[in-house]
Motif scaffolding. Structure first.
Motif, PDB file in Angstrom:
ATOM      1  N   GLU A  34      -2.970  -6.447  -5.118  1.00  0.00           N
ATOM      2  CA  GLU A  34      -2.054  -5.389  -5.599  1.00  0.00           C
ATOM      3  C   GLU A  34      -0.983  -5.946  -6.439  1.00  0.00           C
ATOM      4  O   GLU A  34      -0.230  -6.901  -6.252  1.00  0.00           O
ATOM      5  CB  GLU A  34      -1.507  -4.795  -4.304  1.00  0.00           C
ATOM      6  N   SER A  48      -3.008   2.265 -14.648  1.00  0.00           N
ATOM      7  CA  SER A  48      -3.338   0.992 -13.756  1.00  0.00           C
ATOM      8  C   SER A  48      -4.035  -0.125 -14.433  1.00  0.00           C
ATOM      9  O   SER A  48      -5.107   0.224 -15.164  1.00  0.00           O
ATOM     10  CB  SER A  48      -4.371   1.380 -12.488  1.00  0.00           C
ATOM     11  N   ARG A  66       2.430   1.737  -3.324  1.00  0.00           N
ATOM     12  CA  ARG A  66       1.279   2.321  -4.508  1.00  0.00           C
ATOM     13  C   ARG A  66       0.963   3.710  -4.229  1.00  0.00           C
ATOM     14  O   ARG A  66       1.097   4.630  -5.102  1.00  0.00           O
ATOM     15  CB  ARG A  66       0.081   1.348  -4.249  1.00  0.00           C
ATOM     16  N   GLY A  70       0.714  -1.121  -0.086  1.00  0.00           N
ATOM     17  CA  GLY A  70       0.300   0.160   0.214  1.00  0.00           C
ATOM     18  C   GLY A  70       0.816   1.218   0.026  1.00  0.00           C
ATOM     19  O   GLY A  70       0.573   2.188  -0.677  1.00  0.00           O
TER      20      GLY A  70
END
Length: 374
Positions: free
Chosen positions: A164, A111, A24, A21
């Protein structure tokens, strides 16, 4: 098709997902920074060269970074020149990697999800080893064919599509390298697909930086891929994923330094001007600040070698370089400003910069506060 359960996807989410996280979030912030297309293209080219050098070096290629850059600047026909067997093989490995990596920057999207295919994997391997092996280009042993297909199916399953993408990239990298389906080049192929998954997943520049991290930590990296065993069905992949994601975060921090340095420099230069205009500092102090700012700026050459396999570590801004009062009178370029100034006056200048938070003092040493804007 039956999925082979030997490809464990088990990891500790409490340790892995927060790192993913953070990566990202930092990556998304960097993607929003304004950047001229020409500068972006230049950065991508630099990173491709560094990545190729690093991934080849992990596999034992002896070529230096400057030699790799020179070779990649040639077209394929020019690069394929007569040489001794060792040199010729090393050169061909680099030119092959250049062909494989050339489309990588074009795969980036904001993305997305990179779908792994067996045909593309065979093609990539064939490109990477052409001219360096007598056979087996894009081919693997029949006894592992079903396992390769199972790994690809597992990697393309919906639960991993939803994961992810940095974690998915690490999982595929780990299992492909451990499986070793090809006679040669398994690590290079595994690292290439990790970069491809990251590229399509939106990691525009960092997708090419992990091989450099692995190169700097070669021993630790290769310990995850022993030759004498295979992972258990329920193997815990937390350690490798943490290692990989820490490398990704480190790479993103370096990118942040590179991409924000020009903006920070502009802001600091403007602050110095306003302080001079408001007579908060004198012209001599202003010029000293400019010299200190120039000294803290990472040269382009240092950025390039600081990421490369020949470096012992990444340059992430580091600690500001210290100086002492006497340096203002003895060292160039400071003495050009303070050659005819008394020690009392020089000390007064430094104390004023300390008051404004532009310098910090530790004992007799001063350091420029390049983060004084926050």
């Amino acid at each position: 098709m039956t999925i082979d359960n030997t490809f464990s996807m088990h990891f500790d989410p409490s340790r892995v997902l927060p790192l993913a996280g953070r990566a990202r979030g930092l990556n998304d912030a960097l993607n929003k920074l304004p950047m001229l297309p020409a500068l972006a293209d230049q950065l991508e080219q630099e990173l491709v060269e560094l990545s190729i050098h690093a991934t080849a070096a992990i596999a034992g290629n002896p070529m230096r970074l400057d030699e790799v850059r020179e070779l990649l600047a040639l077209d394929y026909a020019q690069a394929d020149v007569p040489a001794g067997p060792t040199v010729a093989r090393a050169r061909r490995e680099i030119t092959n990697l250049g062909l494989a990596y050339a489309p990588l920057p074009k795969r980036r999207v904001e993305s997305g999800v990179f779908g792994v295919s067996e045909g593309f994997m065979r093609k990539v391997h064939a490109v990477m080893v052409q001219g360096t092996v007598s056979g087996g280009m894009g081919e693997y042993a029949k006894e592992v064919q079903n396992r390769v297909l199972d790994l690809i199916t597992r990697t393309n399953a919906q639960d991993l599509y939803d994961l992810e993408q940095a974690v998915r990239a690490g999982l595929f990298h780990y299992h492909l390298f451990r499986l070793r389906p090809f006679n040669e080049g398994n690590g290079r192929v595994a690292r290439f697909f990790e970069s491809s998954i990251l590229a399509v997943g939106g990691f525009r520049f960092a997708c090419m930086m992990l091989p450099m991290y692995y190169r700097r930590h070669t021993d630790e990296y290769l310990r995850f891929f022993p030759l004498d065993d295979s992972p258990a069905d329920n193997a815990d992949l937390t350690s490798f994923l943490v290692f990989m994601l820490e490398g990704l975060l480190e790479s993103l921090e370096v990118l942040r330094e590179r991409l924000t340095a020009p903006l920070r420099r502009l802001a600091l230069t403007e602050r110095f001007r306003l302080l001079l205009e408001a007579r908060e500092i004198n012209r001599r102090s202003h010029d000293l600040l400019v010299l200190l700012l120039d000294r803290e700026t990472v040269p382009d050459a240092e950025w390039k070698t600081g990421l490369g396999a020949e470096s012992t570590g990444l340059h992430k801004g580091g600690s500001p370089l210290p100086f002492q009062l006497k340096d203002l009178f003895l060292k160039t370029p400071y003495k050009l400003l303070y050659d005819k100034v008394s020690e009392h006056t020089a000390r007064r200048d430094l104390n004023r910069l300390l008051e404004l938070g532009l310098l910090a003092k530790d004992g007799t040493s001063y350091t420029f506060q390049d983060r004084c804007l926050g």
